[in-house]
Scaffold this motif. Structure first.
Motif, PDB file in Angstrom:
ATOM      1  N   ALA A   1       0.775  -1.064   0.053  1.00  0.00           N
ATOM      2  CA  ALA A   1      -0.071   0.070   0.135  1.00  0.00           C
ATOM      3  C   ALA A   1       0.925   1.211  -0.084  1.00  0.00           C
ATOM      4  O   ALA A   1       0.530   2.458  -0.642  1.00  0.00           O
ATOM      5  CB  ALA A   1      -0.957   0.170   1.238  1.00  0.00           C
ATOM      6  N   THR A   2       1.967   1.287   0.545  1.00  0.00           N
ATOM      7  CA  THR A   2       2.931   2.352   0.853  1.00  0.00           C
ATOM      8  C   THR A   2       3.555   2.567  -0.738  1.00  0.00           C
ATOM      9  O   THR A   2       3.717   3.737  -0.841  1.00  0.00           O
ATOM     10  CB  THR A   2       4.227   2.080   1.767  1.00  0.00           C
ATOM     11  OG1 THR A   2       3.374   1.655   2.971  1.00  0.00           O
ATOM     12  CG2 THR A   2       4.844   3.246   1.781  1.00  0.00           C
ATOM     13  N   VAL A   3       3.339   1.706  -1.493  1.00  0.00           N
ATOM     14  CA  VAL A   3       4.052   1.874  -2.733  1.00  0.00           C
ATOM     15  C   VAL A   3       2.910   2.140  -3.706  1.00  0.00           C
ATOM     16  O   VAL A   3       3.217   3.132  -4.495  1.00  0.00           O
ATOM     17  CB  VAL A   3       4.858   0.656  -3.343  1.00  0.00           C
ATOM     18  CG1 VAL A   3       4.881   0.550  -4.592  1.00  0.00           C
ATOM     19  CG2 VAL A   3       5.989   0.348  -2.582  1.00  0.00           C
ATOM     20  N   MET A   4       1.783   1.433  -3.730  1.00  0.00           N
ATOM     21  CA  MET A   4       0.676   1.756  -4.565  1.00  0.00           C
ATOM     22  C   MET A   4       0.227   3.355  -4.452  1.00  0.00           C
ATOM     23  O   MET A   4      -0.122   3.824  -5.404  1.00  0.00           O
ATOM     24  CB  MET A   4      -0.388   0.845  -4.326  1.00  0.00           C
ATOM     25  CG  MET A   4      -0.587  -0.459  -5.055  1.00  0.00           C
ATOM     26  SD  MET A   4      -0.775  -0.296  -6.546  1.00  0.00           S
ATOM     27  CE  MET A   4      -2.217   0.266  -6.650  1.00  0.00           C
ATOM     28  N   THR A   5       0.223   3.673  -3.237  1.00  0.00           N
ATOM     29  CA  THR A   5      -0.306   4.979  -3.123  1.00  0.00           C
ATOM     30  C   THR A   5       0.383   6.421  -3.892  1.00  0.00           C
ATOM     31  O   THR A   5      -0.177   7.215  -4.203  1.00  0.00           O
ATOM     32  CB  THR A   5      -0.476   5.540  -1.671  1.00  0.00           C
ATOM     33  OG1 THR A   5      -1.367   4.656  -1.066  1.00  0.00           O
ATOM     34  CG2 THR A   5      -1.216   6.752  -1.448  1.00  0.00           C
ATOM     35  N   PRO A   6       1.870   6.199  -3.525  1.00  0.00           N
ATOM     36  CA  PRO A   6       2.835   7.233  -4.343  1.00  0.00           C
ATOM     37  C   PRO A   6       2.697   7.199  -5.718  1.00  0.00           C
ATOM     38  O   PRO A   6       2.420   8.081  -6.510  1.00  0.00           O
ATOM     39  CB  PRO A   6       4.026   7.000  -3.637  1.00  0.00           C
ATOM     40  CG  PRO A   6       3.856   6.180  -2.577  1.00  0.00           C
ATOM     41  CD  PRO A   6       2.792   5.350  -2.562  1.00  0.00           C
ATOM     42  N   LEU A   7       2.258   5.737  -6.287  1.00  0.00           N
ATOM     43  CA  LEU A   7       2.192   5.515  -7.723  1.00  0.00           C
ATOM     44  C   LEU A   7       0.808   6.364  -8.148  1.00  0.00           C
ATOM     45  O   LEU A   7       0.863   7.069  -9.193  1.00  0.00           O
ATOM     46  CB  LEU A   7       1.815   4.272  -8.044  1.00  0.00           C
ATOM     47  CG  LEU A   7       3.199   3.574  -8.444  1.00  0.00           C
ATOM     48  CD1 LEU A   7       3.069   1.877  -8.482  1.00  0.00           C
ATOM     49  CD2 LEU A   7       3.843   4.192  -9.832  1.00  0.00           C
ATOM     50  N   LEU A   8      -0.272   6.095  -7.553  1.00  0.00           N
ATOM     51  CA  LEU A   8      -1.457   6.796  -7.704  1.00  0.00           C
ATOM     52  C   LEU A   8      -1.254   8.275  -7.468  1.00  0.00           C
ATOM     53  O   LEU A   8      -2.062   9.233  -8.570  1.00  0.00           O
ATOM     54  CB  LEU A   8      -2.624   6.555  -6.879  1.00  0.00           C
ATOM     55  CG  LEU A   8      -3.326   5.143  -7.218  1.00  0.00           C
ATOM     56  CD1 LEU A   8      -4.073   4.837  -6.021  1.00  0.00           C
ATOM     57  CD2 LEU A   8      -4.030   5.050  -8.553  1.00  0.00           C
ATOM     58  N   VAL A   9      -0.644   8.768  -6.638  1.00  0.00           N
ATOM     59  CA  VAL A   9      -0.483  10.329  -6.474  1.00  0.00           C
ATOM     60  C   VAL A   9       0.188  11.079  -7.694  1.00  0.00           C
ATOM     61  O   VAL A   9      -0.006  12.113  -8.055  1.00  0.00           O
ATOM     62  CB  VAL A   9       0.368  10.683  -5.192  1.00  0.00           C
ATOM     63  CG1 VAL A   9       0.518  12.037  -5.027  1.00  0.00           C
ATOM     64  CG2 VAL A   9      -0.667  10.321  -3.996  1.00  0.00           C
TER      65      VAL A   9
END
Length: 342
Positions: free
Chosen positions: A292-300
């Motif tokens: 989740a820590t990686v997925m969220t920066p990707l979305l951002v």
């Protein structure tokens, strides 16, 4: 496990011993996002590149034994993702109408998702990326958004088929139950209280998130609903798993906001997106908080591609994420307390 133990750092740092993702899967995940973003940087159409990258991210599935099985599964997800891009962008920026459309679509999707595992996965992606597409605001041409989503999705399908064709497990295709047996099973499930637990929980939490977002007039309020969709899961009723999603999502918002505020050069954006996209499959199998820590920066990064958000935007996004986590965690905490008391 007590609530205190659940929130302990040790619980968030668990590293699963499951088999790691293969090298081909990591390369496929990296290329799925790298190509659309690279196109956006080279052509100067960063928004189009971000739409295509979102479509690829939403569509990419693990390589399946057998090219035919992989083709059917990934093509079906691509259609669902394209529909999410169109419906979300068509409904975005319309206040209470947006809220009603999101809640209604997510409720129907949650019920349909009980049919089988593929439907559960596809409908979750649909709800997530419908909410994301509403964040584009009032879009003049939702068809254009859907077209770019479709292009990114098609690219992800191609990569999935190549990875599946190169898989060593071509002869290990598992037998699947018939649609008739799945239909009967689904009808039995819907006759039980447990069969409606996830649809009701998601609908109530998402409706709460949308009401707060509609009353709280700020541009990133859709992150409340997005966080709810991420945290509330069909099989994610356990408190530790939900806390992992919340902690990872909040950390990811901070990391993503820092990267965007830094205003990195174009080549750095491509490099960061490629690396983060590539490690997703590995982290998903090993540690969900890290995933989740990686997925969220990707979305951002993809959502803000071509834009330079202010510090207040990052602050609002983090606050929205915390609010969404609280909404999603509350039913789990209440149910856990009720079980302990009983």
């Amino acid at each position: 496990m007590t609530v205190a133990q659940t929130f302990a750092p040790r619980g968030l740092l668990r590293w699963s011993q499951e088999a790691p993702a293969g090298v081909s899967q990591l390369i496929t995940a990296a290329l799925a996002l790298a190509a659309p973003v690279t196109y956006g940087v080279i052509s100067g159409h960063l928004v189009h590149g971000s739409f295509a990258a979102l479509g690829a991210m939403a569509t990419l599935v693990s390589p399946a034994p057998g090219v035919r099985a992989a083709a059917l599964r990934s093509a079906g997800v691509a259609l669902v993702v394209t529909a999410a891009g169109y419906l979300g962008s068509a409904a975005g920026g319309r206040g209470w109408t947006t809220a009603a459309v999101v809640v209604g679509l997510a409720a129907v999707a949650a019920v349909l998702g009980g049919f089988n595992r593929w439907m559960a996965d596809a409908t979750t992606r649909f709800s997530c990326f419908t909410v994301i597409a509403t964040g584009f605001g009032r879009v003049d041409d939702p068809v254009e958004v859907a077209q770019w989503f479709a292009l990114g999705a098609a690219w992800a399908v191609v990569l999935t088929l190549i990875a599946s064709a190169l898989s060593r497990d071509q002869n290990s295709v598992a037998a699947r139950p018939s649609y008739r047996s799945l239909w009967r099973r689904w009808r039995r499930i819907l006759r039980t209280i447990d069969g409606w637990r996830y649809p009701l929980q998601l609908t109530v939490c998402l409706a709460t998130a949308e009401v707060i977002g509609a009353l709280w007039h700020q541009s990133k309020a859709y992150w409340i609903a997005l966080t709810v969709v991420i945290v509330v899961r069909r099989s994610g009723g356990s408190l530790p798993r939900a806390v992992e999603r919340c902690a990872g999502t909040c950390a990811g918002v901070l990391i993503g906001g820092t990267l965007i505020l830094w205003v990195p050069p174009s080549w750095a954006i491509v490099a960061v997106v490629t690396v983060l996209g590539g490690v997703r499959p590995l982290l998903k199998a090993r540690n969900y908080a890290a995933y989740a820590t990686v997925m969220t920066p990707l979305l951002v990064m993809l959502l803000d591609l071509g834009r330079t958000p202010s510090l207040s935007t990052v602050g609002y996004r983090l606050l929205d994420t915390v609010v969404g986590c609280l909404i999603a965690l509350l039913p789990i905490l209440v149910r856990k307390k009720a079980v302990n008391v009983g």
